[in-house]
Scaffold this motif. Structure first.
Motif, PDB file in Angstrom:
ATOM      1  N   ILE A   1       7.933   4.675  17.168  1.00  0.00           N
ATOM      2  CA  ILE A   1       6.599   5.000  17.673  1.00  0.00           C
ATOM      3  C   ILE A   1       6.514   4.496  19.107  1.00  0.00           C
ATOM      4  CG2 ILE A   1       4.121   4.713  17.339  1.00  0.00           C
ATOM      5  CD1 ILE A   1       4.674   3.957  14.439  1.00  0.00           C
ATOM      6  N   ILE A   2       6.197   5.394  20.030  1.00  0.00           N
ATOM      7  CA  ILE A   2       6.046   5.021  21.429  1.00  0.00           C
ATOM      8  C   ILE A   2       4.570   5.092  21.796  1.00  0.00           C
ATOM      9  CG2 ILE A   2       6.639   5.644  23.804  1.00  0.00           C
ATOM     10  CD1 ILE A   2       9.272   6.719  22.743  1.00  0.00           C
ATOM     11  N   GLY A   3       4.084   4.089  22.507  1.00  0.00           N
ATOM     12  CA  GLY A   3       2.672   4.060  22.881  1.00  0.00           C
ATOM     13  C   GLY A   3       2.359   2.882  23.769  1.00  0.00           C
ATOM     14  N   GLN A   4       1.191   2.264  23.540  1.00  0.00           N
ATOM     15  CA  GLN A   4       0.781   1.134  24.375  1.00  0.00           C
ATOM     16  C   GLN A   4      -0.092   0.167  23.588  1.00  0.00           C
ATOM     17  OE1 GLN A   4      -1.332   3.328  27.454  1.00  0.00           O
ATOM     18  NE2 GLN A   4      -3.308   2.836  26.531  1.00  0.00           N
ATOM     19  N   ASN A   5      -0.046  -1.081  24.036  1.00  0.00           N
ATOM     20  CA  ASN A   5      -0.911  -2.136  23.528  1.00  0.00           C
ATOM     21  C   ASN A   5      -0.764  -2.367  22.028  1.00  0.00           C
ATOM     22  OD1 ASN A   5      -2.713  -4.192  24.189  1.00  0.00           O
ATOM     23  ND2 ASN A   5      -4.489  -2.974  23.574  1.00  0.00           N
ATOM     24  N   PHE A   6       0.492  -2.342  21.518  1.00  0.00           N
ATOM     25  CA  PHE A   6       0.718  -2.623  20.099  1.00  0.00           C
ATOM     26  C   PHE A   6       0.544  -4.108  19.777  1.00  0.00           C
ATOM     27  CE2 PHE A   6       3.785   1.202  20.190  1.00  0.00           C
ATOM     28  CZ  PHE A   6       2.757   2.074  19.873  1.00  0.00           C
ATOM     29  N   GLN A   7       0.602  -4.971  20.797  1.00  0.00           N
ATOM     30  CA  GLN A   7       0.468  -6.423  20.628  1.00  0.00           C
ATOM     31  C   GLN A   7       1.554  -6.970  19.702  1.00  0.00           C
ATOM     32  OE1 GLN A   7      -3.608  -7.189  19.463  1.00  0.00           O
ATOM     33  NE2 GLN A   7      -4.423  -6.598  21.469  1.00  0.00           N
ATOM     34  N   PHE A   8       2.747  -6.404  19.839  1.00  0.00           N
ATOM     35  CA  PHE A   8       3.882  -6.864  19.029  1.00  0.00           C
ATOM     36  C   PHE A   8       4.242  -8.310  19.369  1.00  0.00           C
ATOM     37  CE2 PHE A   8       8.476  -7.532  18.613  1.00  0.00           C
ATOM     38  CZ  PHE A   8       8.674  -7.218  17.282  1.00  0.00           C
ATOM     39  N   ALA A   9       4.266  -8.646  20.662  1.00  0.00           N
ATOM     40  CA  ALA A   9       4.650  -9.995  21.074  1.00  0.00           C
ATOM     41  C   ALA A   9       3.690 -11.034  20.520  1.00  0.00           C
ATOM     42  CB  ALA A   9       4.705 -10.078  22.603  1.00  0.00           C
ATOM     43  N   ALA A  10       2.442 -10.662  20.315  1.00  0.00           N
ATOM     44  CA  ALA A  10       1.448 -11.583  19.767  1.00  0.00           C
ATOM     45  C   ALA A  10       1.477 -11.635  18.241  1.00  0.00           C
ATOM     46  CB  ALA A  10       0.058 -11.182  20.256  1.00  0.00           C
ATOM     47  N   GLY A  11       2.340 -10.822  17.652  1.00  0.00           N
ATOM     48  CA  GLY A  11       2.441 -10.804  16.193  1.00  0.00           C
ATOM     49  C   GLY A  11       1.326 -10.043  15.510  1.00  0.00           C
ATOM     50  N   ALA A  12       0.620  -9.189  16.253  1.00  0.00           N
ATOM     51  CA  ALA A  12      -0.523  -8.481  15.682  1.00  0.00           C
ATOM     52  C   ALA A  12      -0.205  -7.053  15.260  1.00  0.00           C
ATOM     53  CB  ALA A  12      -1.676  -8.467  16.685  1.00  0.00           C
TER      54      ALA A  12
ATOM     55  N   ARG B   1       0.917  -3.996  13.238  1.00  0.00           N
ATOM     56  CA  ARG B   1       1.142  -3.648  11.833  1.00  0.00           C
ATOM     57  C   ARG B   1       1.190  -2.125  11.708  1.00  0.00           C
ATOM     58  NH1 ARG B   1      -3.846  -5.654   9.192  1.00  0.00           N
ATOM     59  NH2 ARG B   1      -4.622  -5.467  11.331  1.00  0.00           N
ATOM     60  N   VAL B   2       2.076  -1.638  10.814  1.00  0.00           N
ATOM     61  CA  VAL B   2       2.243  -0.197  10.610  1.00  0.00           C
ATOM     62  C   VAL B   2       2.080   0.106   9.124  1.00  0.00           C
ATOM     63  CG1 VAL B   2       3.788   1.781  10.840  1.00  0.00           C
ATOM     64  CG2 VAL B   2       3.821  -0.031  12.573  1.00  0.00           C
ATOM     65  N   PHE B   3       1.303   1.146   8.819  1.00  0.00           N
ATOM     66  CA  PHE B   3       1.112   1.590   7.444  1.00  0.00           C
ATOM     67  C   PHE B   3       1.416   3.079   7.346  1.00  0.00           C
ATOM     68  CE2 PHE B   3      -1.246  -2.296   7.327  1.00  0.00           C
ATOM     69  CZ  PHE B   3      -1.277  -2.711   6.006  1.00  0.00           C
ATOM     70  N   LEU B   4       1.985   3.483   6.232  1.00  0.00           N
ATOM     71  CA  LEU B   4       2.117   4.887   5.848  1.00  0.00           C
ATOM     72  C   LEU B   4       1.298   5.043   4.581  1.00  0.00           C
ATOM     73  CD1 LEU B   4       5.894   5.144   6.597  1.00  0.00           C
ATOM     74  CD2 LEU B   4       4.178   6.650   7.621  1.00  0.00           C
ATOM     75  N   ASN B   5       0.139   5.734   4.703  1.00  0.00           N
ATOM     76  CA  ASN B   5      -0.888   5.687   3.665  1.00  0.00           C
ATOM     77  C   ASN B   5      -1.207   4.218   3.392  1.00  0.00           C
ATOM     78  OD1 ASN B   5      -1.095   8.451   3.600  1.00  0.00           O
ATOM     79  ND2 ASN B   5       0.077   8.725   1.706  1.00  0.00           N
ATOM     80  N   ALA B   6      -1.079   3.771   2.149  1.00  0.00           N
ATOM     81  CA  ALA B   6      -1.414   2.374   1.839  1.00  0.00           C
ATOM     82  C   ALA B   6      -0.199   1.461   1.835  1.00  0.00           C
ATOM     83  CB  ALA B   6      -2.110   2.309   0.476  1.00  0.00           C
TER      84      ALA B   6
ATOM     85  N   THR C   1       5.052  16.253   2.250  1.00  0.00           N
ATOM     86  CA  THR C   1       3.735  15.682   1.968  1.00  0.00           C
ATOM     87  C   THR C   1       3.151  15.102   3.254  1.00  0.00           C
ATOM     88  OG1 THR C   1       4.372  15.135  -0.300  1.00  0.00           O
ATOM     89  CG2 THR C   1       2.479  13.957   0.609  1.00  0.00           C
ATOM     90  N   THR C   2       1.882  15.427   3.537  1.00  0.00           N
ATOM     91  CA  THR C   2       1.215  14.891   4.720  1.00  0.00           C
ATOM     92  C   THR C   2       0.807  13.445   4.460  1.00  0.00           C
ATOM     93  OG1 THR C   2       0.396  17.075   5.341  1.00  0.00           O
ATOM     94  CG2 THR C   2      -0.699  15.176   6.328  1.00  0.00           C
ATOM     95  N   VAL C   3       1.239  12.559   5.347  1.00  0.00           N
ATOM     96  CA  VAL C   3       1.011  11.121   5.195  1.00  0.00           C
ATOM     97  C   VAL C   3       0.343  10.596   6.455  1.00  0.00           C
ATOM     98  CG1 VAL C   3       2.180   8.878   4.971  1.00  0.00           C
ATOM     99  CG2 VAL C   3       2.965  10.836   3.626  1.00  0.00           C
ATOM    100  N   ASP C   4      -0.625   9.671   6.289  1.00  0.00           N
ATOM    101  CA  ASP C   4      -1.266   9.024   7.427  1.00  0.00           C
ATOM    102  C   ASP C   4      -0.392   7.893   7.946  1.00  0.00           C
ATOM    103  OD1 ASP C   4      -3.508  10.632   7.422  1.00  0.00           O
ATOM    104  OD2 ASP C   4      -4.656   9.304   6.113  1.00  0.00           O
ATOM    105  N   LEU C   5      -0.006   7.978   9.216  1.00  0.00           N
ATOM    106  CA  LEU C   5       0.727   6.912   9.892  1.00  0.00           C
ATOM    107  C   LEU C   5      -0.286   6.151  10.758  1.00  0.00           C
ATOM    108  CD1 LEU C   5       3.306   5.476  10.966  1.00  0.00           C
ATOM    109  CD2 LEU C   5       3.475   7.310  12.654  1.00  0.00           C
ATOM    110  N   THR C   6      -0.514   4.880  10.412  1.00  0.00           N
ATOM    111  CA  THR C   6      -1.537   4.089  11.089  1.00  0.00           C
ATOM    112  C   THR C   6      -0.922   2.846  11.708  1.00  0.00           C
ATOM    113  OG1 THR C   6      -3.194   4.831   9.480  1.00  0.00           O
ATOM    114  CG2 THR C   6      -3.774   2.937  10.845  1.00  0.00           C
ATOM    115  N   VAL C   7      -1.242   2.616  12.969  1.00  0.00           N
ATOM    116  CA  VAL C   7      -0.803   1.407  13.680  1.00  0.00           C
ATOM    117  C   VAL C   7      -2.032   0.556  13.984  1.00  0.00           C
ATOM    118  CG1 VAL C   7       0.317   0.489  15.748  1.00  0.00           C
ATOM    119  CG2 VAL C   7       1.157   2.611  14.704  1.00  0.00           C
TER     120      VAL C   7
END
Length: 387
Positions: A64-75, A77-82, A112-118
């Motif tokens: 996943i490419i994007g911005q402000n994931f706050q990975f370095a801060a440990g924040a 999180r990634v979910f696929l549905n639940a 199957t369509t799945v929600d990918l949530t960051v």
């Protein structure tokens, strides 16, 4: 960076692969547009790109490419549905997250369509992806049966087409590379002309065909002009298919120029039991250690009453090979009208294919079933390899 879309010419066939490439590119563009519209640059959580573009299978690696994931801060999180992704891979940071797609309940092969949530510490962003189950290594076999030749009498200087039925016995969708070969004294003159067509007479792109598990397809091998040979000239035709580690073959079938070819007996069908070979059978290739034997087991289905003779043979000049009856199998089978109350009846056939320690490394064995009084016959051919 996404590759530019290729243009097509009038009359080109638009394949599923080409169309899906367009869809993937549009979906990627939409992701980027949505990210730009929903976030101020450099401040909001955003997904700008998914690599690869998808669709995906469980077990695939997704970035996943994007911005402000706050990975370095440990924040981050990634979910696929639940289902939460518990292990982000090395290389993940505040602008990219890499992970192996975990098992998600309810995912179907059709997609199957799945929600990918960051999530980061205070925001979330969701995209939808198409997900399919994990694909295991290709296993099973591929069957190739000769059905007909048109015209039935092969004539020098005239076109001829050989029709085959290909049946997938594998666990996964697979693309099979097809190869047709003529064995003749002047083989080069024959093979230079060979064309592979689908059942509707269209040339197969890349000499390939894609089959789902259990799917059948008709393939034609065409010779536009039979070489200038005299009547009575014998030639052999073989069609093979290969995908991953699995190879199947029709076996070599002999034809005589100027002589009518009887069609195969389509009232008989053999279904191989690959499990009975205990791993020795891969596609239509049976591996036998020198000095040993391996079982070759079939279920024979009959739809016409009569007395059937079974012939076992080793083809060509191979030496050191034999095909022997296994316990309970005989070379003559009688099918009575009363056996066909449901329209067909099945009989088990079991053979022991043996190789001496000095047997030819490669050979072909043939099983032929013919109803007494009938000129047509059913044959199946298997490659054998001495290990």
């Amino acid at each position: 960076m996404t590759s530019p879309l290729l243009r097509v010419n009038p009359g080109d066939i638009i394949s599923a692969t080409a169309w899906n490439g367009i869809v993937d590119s549009l979906n990627e563009a939409l992701l980027r547009i949505q990210a730009l519209e929903s976030s101020a640059p450099g401040t909001g959580l955003a997904i700008t790109q998914l690599v690869p573009a998808g669709p995906y299978r469980i077990g695939d690696t997704l970035q996943i490419i994007g911005q402000n994931f706050q990975f370095a801060a440990g924040a981050a999180r990634v979910f696929l549905n639940a289902t939460q992704v518990l292990n982000l891979l090395p290389g993940s940071n505040d602008s990219q997250l890499r992970f192996v797609i975990p098992n998600i309940p309810g995912v179907l092969e059709a997609g199957t369509t799945v929600d990918l949530t960051v999530f980061n510490q205070s925001q979330s962003v969701t995209r939808q992806v198409i997900l399919r189950p994990q694909q295991n290594p290709l296993q099973g076999n591929i069957g190739i049966e000769w059905l007909s030749v048109a015209p039935t009498t092969v004539v020098a200087g005239q076109p001829v087409s050989f029709t085959y039925r290909i049946t997938s016995g594998t666990n996964n969708l697979a693309t099979w590379a097809l190869n047709a070969v003529v064995d003749a004294a002047n083989a080069a003159a024959w093979n230079a002309q060979l064309r592979l067509l689908d059942g509707q007479g269209n040339e197969l792109s890349g000499k390939q065909i894609t089959l789902a598990p259990g799917q059948q397809a008709t393939v034609q091998v065409q010779i536009p002009s039979v070489p200038a040979v005299v009547n009575g000239t014998t030639f052999g035709m073989t069609l093979s298919a290969n995908a991953a580690t699995i190879t199947g073959t029709s076996g070599i079938r002999q034809f005589v120029v100027g002589t009518p070819t009887p069609p195969p007996d389509q009232s008989i069908h053999l279904e191989v039991d690959a499990a009975a070979s205990l791993g020795a059978l891969n596609g239509t290739t049976l591996t036998v250690p020198g000095g040993q034997n391996r079982r070759l087991v079939f279920t024979a289905t009959f739809t016409v009453a009569g007395v059937y003779t079974i012939t076992r043979s080793v083809l060509g000049a191979a030496t050191g090979w034999s095909v022997n009856l296994d316990d309970g199998t005989i070379d003559t089978i009688q099918i009575n009208p009363g056996d066909l109350i449901s329209g067909s009846t099945a009989r088990p056939l079991s053979y022991r294919v043996a190789a001496t320690a000095s047997a030819t490394v490669n050979a072909q064995v043939q099983i032929k079933l013919q109803r007494q009084g009938n000129t047509a016959a059913y044959t199946t051919v298997y490659n054998t390899v001495r290990a």
